[in-house]
Write an enzyme that holds these catalytic residues in place. Structure first.
Site, PDB file in Angstrom:
ATOM      1  N   LYS A   1       0.833  -1.228   0.000  1.00  0.00           N
ATOM      2  CA  LYS A   1       0.000   0.000   0.000  1.00  0.00           C
ATOM      3  C   LYS A   1       0.855   1.260   0.000  1.00  0.00           C
ATOM      4  O   LYS A   1       0.576   2.226   0.724  1.00  0.00           O
ATOM      5  CB  LYS A   1      -0.964   0.012   1.193  1.00  0.00           C
ATOM      6  CG  LYS A   1      -1.925  -1.174   1.214  1.00  0.00           C
ATOM      7  CD  LYS A   1      -2.964  -1.034   2.289  1.00  0.00           C
ATOM      8  CE  LYS A   1      -3.828  -2.250   2.446  1.00  0.00           C
ATOM      9  NZ  LYS A   1      -3.149  -3.443   2.973  1.00  0.00           N
TER      10      LYS A   1
HETATM   11  O1  LIG Z   1      -9.130  -3.193   1.872  1.00  0.00           O
HETATM   12  C1  LIG Z   1      -8.278  -3.950   2.332  1.00  0.00           C
HETATM   13  C2  LIG Z   1      -6.995  -4.005   1.865  1.00  0.00           C
HETATM   14  C3  LIG Z   1      -6.126  -4.906   2.397  1.00  0.00           C
HETATM   15  N1  LIG Z   1      -6.509  -5.753   3.369  1.00  0.00           N
HETATM   16  C4  LIG Z   1      -5.518  -6.727   3.877  1.00  0.00           C
HETATM   17  O2  LIG Z   1      -5.952  -8.057   3.549  1.00  0.00           O
HETATM   18  C5  LIG Z   1      -5.671  -8.932   4.635  1.00  0.00           C
HETATM   19  C6  LIG Z   1      -6.966  -9.405   5.238  1.00  0.00           C
HETATM   20  O3  LIG Z   1      -6.732 -10.283   6.314  1.00  0.00           O
HETATM   21  P1  LIG Z   1      -7.894 -11.175   7.003  1.00  0.00           P
HETATM   22  O4  LIG Z   1      -7.159 -11.811   8.141  1.00  0.00           O
HETATM   23  O5  LIG Z   1      -8.363 -12.180   5.975  1.00  0.00           O
HETATM   24  O6  LIG Z   1      -8.940 -10.242   7.435  1.00  0.00           O
HETATM   25  C7  LIG Z   1      -4.838  -8.138   5.619  1.00  0.00           C
HETATM   26  O7  LIG Z   1      -3.474  -8.256   5.247  1.00  0.00           O
HETATM   27  C8  LIG Z   1      -5.309  -6.723   5.379  1.00  0.00           C
HETATM   28  O8  LIG Z   1      -4.359  -5.748   5.751  1.00  0.00           O
HETATM   29  C9  LIG Z   1      -7.792  -5.719   3.829  1.00  0.00           C
HETATM   30  O9  LIG Z   1      -8.200  -6.494   4.725  1.00  0.00           O
HETATM   31  N2  LIG Z   1      -8.652  -4.822   3.283  1.00  0.00           N
END
Ligand SMILES: O=c1ccn([C@@H]2O[C@H](COP(=O)(O)O)[C@@H](O)[C@H]2O)c(=O)[nH]1
Length: 256
Positions: free
Chosen positions: A89
């Protein structure tokens, strides 16, 4: 081969859109020293089901220099047929972005990275001339605060996330080598959002721990190689099951 083609090929091979998120939490994995083995097991057990892997920089940076080394070691050992999306990001002026692009695409040789588009087209330009690589611009993120800017309407009736897609359209019109996709959180993937999202590769986080509903994606006439990310739902849930079992179960839910 372009990034989108490589990703589509992998989706077809595994028959699923599952993106395995890799966000190591030492406090839940037996301490920092145990993380390398945790990473080896996650990658080894889930690779057969993964259309892509998505390590998030934050979790590695939080472990200091050793965390960065672990990320590098993991990237070197990852199976080459599984595209890697580095969730970084990043956002900065173009001059600085040149060095982020070199770091991720040249030194670490990941297939794609996430970028924050807030600084505009010149801030993403250093990422646009890389054969076989992709970037995902944050369009509609999965958090509630996505309503604060991204889903605000402009005076002309467009949403701010539609302006983000103007950057990708410009890259296509300039025939740039890098493919441009978007992050669209499953938790905020309403009809109103999805009908305004281009048929470009989507990275869709929010399934599993964040409670996103896959039904939101049903019936959409999309052809792009979209992937849906699950991180905690594989690595830190139902610990009586193996990573392989959980990845297999999610991959079946995301079958193509
Ligand atoms: O909008 C967003 C962008 C990035 N993320 C990232 O994806 C994973 C989600 O993890 P979970 O454990 O499946 O919830 C995490 O690395 C976030 O920083 C997001 O969730 N939403």
């Amino acid at each position: 081969m372009r990034y989108a083609e490589k990703l589509q090929q992998r989706i077809s091979e595994v028959g699923s859109r599952l993106c395995v998120g890799i966000d190591p939490r030492p406090e839940l994995s037996g301490g920092v020293d145990e993380v390398p083995e945790f990473l080896r097991r996650v990658v080894g057990e889930t690779a057969a089901y993964a259309a892509a892997f998505k390590p998030n920089m934050a979790y590695f940076e939080a472990m200091g220099l050793r965390g960065i080394e672990m990320l590098q070691e993991m990237l070197q050992e990852m199976p080459k047929e599984v595209p890697v999306i580095l969730d970084a990001k990043r956002s900065d002026i173009g001059e600085t972005q040149k060095y982020y692009a070199k770091s991720y695409f040249e030194n670490w040789n990941v297939d794609a990275v996430t970028l924050n588009p807030f600084l505009g087209y010149d801030s993403i330009e250093p990422f646009l001339d890389w054969e076989g690589k992709g970037i995902y611009l944050l369009a509609v993120t999965s958090n509630a605060g996505s309503a604060d800017f991204q889903r605000q309407k402009l005076a002309d009736g467009r949403f701010v996330f539609e302006l983000v897609q103007e950057l990708g359209k410009r890259a296509i019109s300039e025939s740039r080598a890098t493919d441009v996709g978007y992050v669209v959180g499953l938790t905020n993937a309403s009809e109103e959002v999805l009908e305004r999202i281009a048929d470009s590769p989507l990275l869709i986080p929010g399934l599993g721990a964040q409670g996103g509903d896959l039904a939101s994606l049903e019936g959409k006439k999309r052809t792009a190689p979209d992937v849906v990310n699950v991180s905690r739902g594989i690595t830190y849930k139902d610990m009586d099951k193996s990573f392989a079992e959980k990845a297999k179960a999610w991959s079946e839910q995301l079958a193509v």
